[in-house]
Write a protein that holds these residues in place. Structure first.
Motif, PDB file in Angstrom:
ATOM      1  N   TYR A 376       0.827  -1.212   0.000  1.00 58.37           N
ATOM      2  CA  TYR A 376       0.000   0.000   0.000  1.00 58.37           C
ATOM      3  C   TYR A 376       0.860   1.259   0.000  1.00 58.37           C
ATOM      4  N   ILE A 377       1.874   1.288   0.839  1.00 63.03           N
ATOM      5  CA  ILE A 377       2.732   2.473   0.925  1.00 63.03           C
ATOM      6  C   ILE A 377       3.482   2.692  -0.388  1.00 63.03           C
ATOM      7  N   ASP A 378       3.922   1.600  -1.019  1.00 56.08           N
ATOM      8  CA  ASP A 378       4.628   1.726  -2.291  1.00 56.08           C
ATOM      9  C   ASP A 378       3.731   2.361  -3.351  1.00 56.08           C
ATOM     10  N   LEU A 379       2.483   1.944  -3.431  1.00 56.43           N
ATOM     11  CA  LEU A 379       1.564   2.530  -4.406  1.00 56.43           C
ATOM     12  C   LEU A 379       1.332   4.012  -4.108  1.00 56.43           C
ATOM     13  N   LEU A 380       1.186   4.351  -2.839  1.00 54.45           N
ATOM     14  CA  LEU A 380       0.995   5.753  -2.474  1.00 54.45           C
ATOM     15  C   LEU A 380       2.214   6.597  -2.832  1.00 54.45           C
ATOM     16  N   ASN A 381       3.399   6.058  -2.605  1.00 48.32           N
ATOM     17  CA  ASN A 381       4.621   6.821  -2.872  1.00 48.32           C
ATOM     18  C   ASN A 381       4.904   6.980  -4.361  1.00 48.32           C
ATOM     19  N   ARG A 382       4.454   6.023  -5.183  1.00 44.98           N
ATOM     20  CA  ARG A 382       4.709   6.103  -6.619  1.00 44.98           C
ATOM     21  C   ARG A 382       3.594   6.797  -7.398  1.00 44.98           C
ATOM     22  N   ALA A 383       2.475   7.063  -6.727  1.00 42.89           N
ATOM     23  CA  ALA A 383       1.330   7.660  -7.423  1.00 42.89           C
ATOM     24  C   ALA A 383       1.662   9.059  -7.947  1.00 42.89           C
ATOM     25  N   ARG A 384       1.169   9.354  -9.129  1.00 43.92           N
ATOM     26  CA  ARG A 384       1.358  10.681  -9.724  1.00 43.92           C
ATOM     27  C   ARG A 384       0.051  11.450  -9.861  1.00 43.92           C
ATOM     28  N   HIS A 385      -1.057  10.728 -10.037  1.00 41.52           N
ATOM     29  CA  HIS A 385      -2.330  11.393 -10.298  1.00 41.52           C
ATOM     30  C   HIS A 385      -3.407  11.057  -9.264  1.00 41.52           C
ATOM     31  N   SER A 386      -3.613   9.773  -8.964  1.00 36.95           N
ATOM     32  CA  SER A 386      -4.725   9.418  -8.088  1.00 36.95           C
ATOM     33  C   SER A 386      -4.466   8.100  -7.356  1.00 36.95           C
ATOM     34  N   VAL A 387      -4.995   8.033  -6.153  1.00 36.55           N
ATOM     35  CA  VAL A 387      -5.080   6.778  -5.400  1.00 36.55           C
ATOM     36  C   VAL A 387      -6.479   6.720  -4.817  1.00 36.55           C
ATOM     37  N   HIS A 388      -7.269   5.776  -5.304  1.00 37.28           N
ATOM     38  CA  HIS A 388      -8.653   5.629  -4.854  1.00 37.28           C
ATOM     39  C   HIS A 388      -8.784   4.342  -4.055  1.00 37.28           C
ATOM     40  N   ILE A 389      -9.384   4.454  -2.869  1.00 33.68           N
ATOM     41  CA  ILE A 389      -9.396   3.355  -1.899  1.00 33.68           C
ATOM     42  C   ILE A 389     -10.814   3.129  -1.392  1.00 33.68           C
ATOM     43  N   ASP A 413      -4.603  12.916  -6.114  1.00 35.33           N
ATOM     44  CA  ASP A 413      -5.996  12.822  -5.686  1.00 35.33           C
ATOM     45  C   ASP A 413      -6.173  11.555  -4.850  1.00 35.33           C
ATOM     46  N   VAL A 414      -5.998  11.691  -3.535  1.00 38.19           N
ATOM     47  CA  VAL A 414      -6.151  10.566  -2.613  1.00 38.19           C
ATOM     48  C   VAL A 414      -7.565  10.612  -2.052  1.00 38.19           C
ATOM     49  N   HIS A 415      -8.339   9.567  -2.325  1.00 38.57           N
ATOM     50  CA  HIS A 415      -9.748   9.577  -1.935  1.00 38.57           C
ATOM     51  C   HIS A 415     -10.103   8.225  -1.312  1.00 38.57           C
ATOM     52  N   LEU A 416     -10.641   8.261  -0.097  1.00 32.87           N
ATOM     53  CA  LEU A 416     -11.042   7.056   0.625  1.00 32.87           C
ATOM     54  C   LEU A 416     -12.552   6.988   0.746  1.00 32.87           C
ATOM     55  N   ILE A 417     -13.105   5.802   0.504  1.00 33.05           N
ATOM     56  CA  ILE A 417     -14.522   5.536   0.770  1.00 33.05           C
ATOM     57  C   ILE A 417     -14.595   4.571   1.947  1.00 33.05           C
ATOM     58  N   LEU A 418     -15.344   4.983   2.977  1.00 31.24           N
ATOM     59  CA  LEU A 418     -15.537   4.181   4.190  1.00 31.24           C
ATOM     60  C   LEU A 418     -17.018   3.971   4.444  1.00 31.24           C
ATOM     61  N   PRO A 419     -17.367   3.111   5.388  1.00 30.97           N
ATOM     62  CA  PRO A 419     -18.787   2.814   5.622  1.00 30.97           C
ATOM     63  C   PRO A 419     -19.568   4.008   6.160  1.00 30.97           C
ATOM     64  N   ARG A 495     -12.744  -1.210 -15.011  1.00 32.67           N
ATOM     65  CA  ARG A 495     -13.930  -1.651 -14.259  1.00 32.67           C
ATOM     66  C   ARG A 495     -13.758  -1.373 -12.767  1.00 32.67           C
ATOM     67  N   ILE A 496     -12.548  -1.523 -12.254  1.00 30.46           N
ATOM     68  CA  ILE A 496     -12.297  -1.217 -10.843  1.00 30.46           C
ATOM     69  C   ILE A 496     -12.496   0.271 -10.579  1.00 30.46           C
ATOM     70  N   GLU A 497     -11.948   1.118 -11.464  1.00 33.10           N
ATOM     71  CA  GLU A 497     -12.116   2.568 -11.312  1.00 33.10           C
ATOM     72  C   GLU A 497     -13.583   2.958 -11.445  1.00 33.10           C
ATOM     73  N   ALA A 498     -14.293   2.332 -12.382  1.00 36.03           N
ATOM     74  CA  ALA A 498     -15.718   2.633 -12.561  1.00 36.03           C
ATOM     75  C   ALA A 498     -16.512   2.250 -11.321  1.00 36.03           C
ATOM     76  N   ASP A 499     -16.145   1.140 -10.695  1.00 36.53           N
ATOM     77  CA  ASP A 499     -16.826   0.722  -9.461  1.00 36.53           C
ATOM     78  C   ASP A 499     -16.593   1.742  -8.356  1.00 36.53           C
ATOM     79  N   PHE A 500     -15.368   2.269  -8.266  1.00 32.39           N
ATOM     80  CA  PHE A 500     -15.097   3.299  -7.268  1.00 32.39           C
ATOM     81  C   PHE A 500     -15.996   4.515  -7.502  1.00 32.39           C
ATOM     82  N   GLN A 501     -16.088   4.956  -8.755  1.00 27.20           N
ATOM     83  CA  GLN A 501     -16.898   6.140  -9.060  1.00 27.20           C
ATOM     84  C   GLN A 501     -18.383   5.876  -8.822  1.00 27.20           C
ATOM     85  N   ASP A 502     -18.862   4.669  -9.148  1.00 29.42           N
ATOM     86  CA  ASP A 502     -20.268   4.333  -8.899  1.00 29.42           C
ATOM     87  C   ASP A 502     -20.565   4.332  -7.402  1.00 29.42           C
ATOM     88  N   THR A 503     -19.625   3.806  -6.617  1.00 33.88           N
ATOM     89  CA  THR A 503     -19.789   3.790  -5.164  1.00 33.88           C
ATOM     90  C   THR A 503     -19.750   5.212  -4.616  1.00 33.88           C
TER      91      THR A 503
END
Length: 538
Positions: A376-389, A413-419, A495-503
């Protein structure tokens, strides 16, 4: 075996339902009396008695404590110096410092007991042996490694970590990945794959509960076992307290299904309760593998409703990458028996043509590597545009919180979706204690209004993603056996990104104000503040 034959041969053990599913009949009735006199009640009573004995002993010594105040202060000082010089995360070190300062005798004894990890030395040794044997059965294709390096050196470095200190997990090409944005979608795809099994079916799940979902699956497993398919089921021992009776393995064995329980709960205080098998792995003939957040219980497919709607996610792998998922199952299955890696990992698989790269991997709490957190930290450190969680829990250590904040401060663009509707109020309260610091750095947080988000999904720049069982909390990152799939350039990423946006479209945006975060819930705020300093210890 037909449903009629199955019903006839297992008449005293199985109930067949109109939907085709079966359930193993339980003896006795549920209720308060049953709970008191059941194994659950006995274990609970014995645990309470043990804790009572410990506190009585402490109380007896408390009368002598004033005479040893100087010694206590010395012990506290020594303990603090010792902790400050230990190689541990500060988020864990600070709570231990607080505990030993407030309760020196109890704190030191508790720390020593936890540090010694009584009962797990043999398990650790065995798992490291199995991991070493697995490495030789999962060689890295050099051509694939070079192709990933040419495509993205940063991703190749992550692959090198996962292959080395991370546990011996190779990167694969030509592995088809299908993403399921719900438990219902996974369930629909799972049934025909089970029906297609001709050699073996391996299942390893944190939770199994009788109902529609498990009943339909169990009916297929029983028929396949009768046809000579090697069917094995493994689940975590906490199911004995919550969903399944203690003799459930014996009942499955009567259906021809081999079954193991990982770390069953016993009536003795032990550190082994910290380590749970939180993985969700299902493998069919070594050619198809499923993982993700979906357990085998009806709430995961919204057949029953517990916390509003249930949002989950899963993936299905087809091709060479399934070998690692098979190996992960066999590692846990072989803890107390002779391993069978060569038998299952050297079989030829049908050729699969697919884009991108995948690394299925596991995380073991006993090997000293926080693999899930490092990915997880590696993806965050290498991200240039967005990290959607999407995640159910947010109980962060300092490193992961810093990585999230730093990525946002770099303009990502770091964006978290929680319950929006939590399953555990104490976890919900702890999660909210992280909101304001994250929001102040530009991290976006949204809460899913319809119900509970149980998915564990991270997608970076639309190019790499992780889907698996690993939550953003201490238990998942430090204390559980976990697994996930890292992927880059595979066809399902949109499809994963689309699911994030739909949620996200069904979420409440959390603003960087106390009112927006806590919504006037003062008791929840107080609980979060109190629990915050011992979060790594619970």
């Amino acid at each position: 075996m037909s449903k009629e034959t199955l019903q006839h041969t297992m008449r005293s053990k199985v109930r067949v339902f109109e939907d085709g599913g079966i359930r193993l009949l339980r003896k006795g009735q549920k209720g308060l009396i049953h709970a008191i006199f059941s194994r659950f009640g006995l274990v609970l009573v014995l645990l309470v008695l043990q804790f009572g004995a410990l506190f009585s002993l402490m109380r007896w010594f408390s009368d002598l404590l004033p005479h040893y105040l100087g010694g206590t202060l010395l012990v506290t000082a020594v303990m603090m110096v010792y902790l400050l010089n230990q190689d541990m995360n500060n988020s864990v070190r600070i709570p231990w410092l607080v505990v030993t300062a407030l309760a020196p005798v109890l704190g030191v004894l508790l720390f020593c007991y936890t540090k010694e990890d009584v009962g797990h030395r043999m398990l650790k040794k065995r798992l490291l042996e199995l991991e070493g044997q697995t490495r030789s059965q999962l060689p890295q294709n050099k051509k694939t490694g070079k192709a990933l390096d040419a495509d993205c050196p940063g991703a190749a470095s992550l692959a090198q970590y996962l292959r080395g200190r991370g546990g011996g997990f190779p990167v694969y090409e030509n592995t088809q990945v299908t993403y399921f944005p719900s438990g219902e979608a996974k369930f629909a795809a799972l049934l025909p794959q089970l029906e297609s099994a001709t050699q073996y079916i391996f299942l390893e799940y944190f939770i199994i509960d009788e109902g529609l979902m498990w009943g339909r699956i169990l009916e297929i497993l029983a028929r396949k076992a009768a046809q000579g398919v090697d069917v094995r089921v493994m689940y975590d021992g906490t199911c004995e307290f919550s969903t399944l009776p203690r003799d459930y393995p014996r009942r499955l064995e009567a259906l021809g299904i081999r079954c193991k329980v990982f770390a069953p709960v016993t009536p003795f205080v032990s550190t082994h309760y910290n380590y749970r098998d939180h993985r969700k792995i299902l493998v069919v003939d070594g050619r198809v593998g499923f993982t993700g957040g979906v357990n085998l219980a009806d709430e995961y497919i919204n057949h029953v409703e517990k916390y509003g709607r249930w949002k989950d996610a899963a993936v299905m792998l087809e091709g060479e990458g399934v070998r690692t998922m098979t190996a992960l199952f066999l590692q846990m299955w072989s803890i107390q028996r002779e391993p069978e890696f060569a038998q299952f990992l050297t079989r030829p698989l049908p050729e699969t043509q697919a884009n991108g790269f995948v690394i299925p991997y596991g995380d073991c709490p006993l090997d000293g590597e926080r693999v899930g957190e490092m990915v997880y930290i590696d993806l965050l450190n290498r991200a240039r545009h967005s990290v959607h969680i999407i995640t159910p829990y947010l109980i962060l250590d300092g490193e992961l919180e810093t990585a999230l904040r730093f990525a946002a401060e770099r303009g990502v663009d770091v964006h978290l979706i929680l319950p929006g509707k939590p399953d555990k109020w104490f976890a919900y309260a702890l999660a909210k204690t992280h909101y304001l610091p994250l929001l102040s750095s530009g991290v976006k947080i949204s809460e899913w209004v319809p119900g509970f988000t149980h998915a564990k999904v991270m997608i970076m720049d639309g190019q790499e993603a992780v889907v698996g069982t690993i939550n953003l909390d201490y238990r998942s990152l430090y204390h559980h056996f976990e697994n996930a799939v890292w992927m880059r350039g595979v066809d399902c990423l949109p499809r994963i990104e689309a699911d994030f946006q739909d949620t996200l479209a069904q979420c409440r945006t959390v603003e960087p104000t106390r009112q927006s975060v806590w919504q006037g819930k003062k008791l929840l705020h107080l609980v979060g503040m109190v629990l915050k300093f011992i979060a790594p210890l619970i």
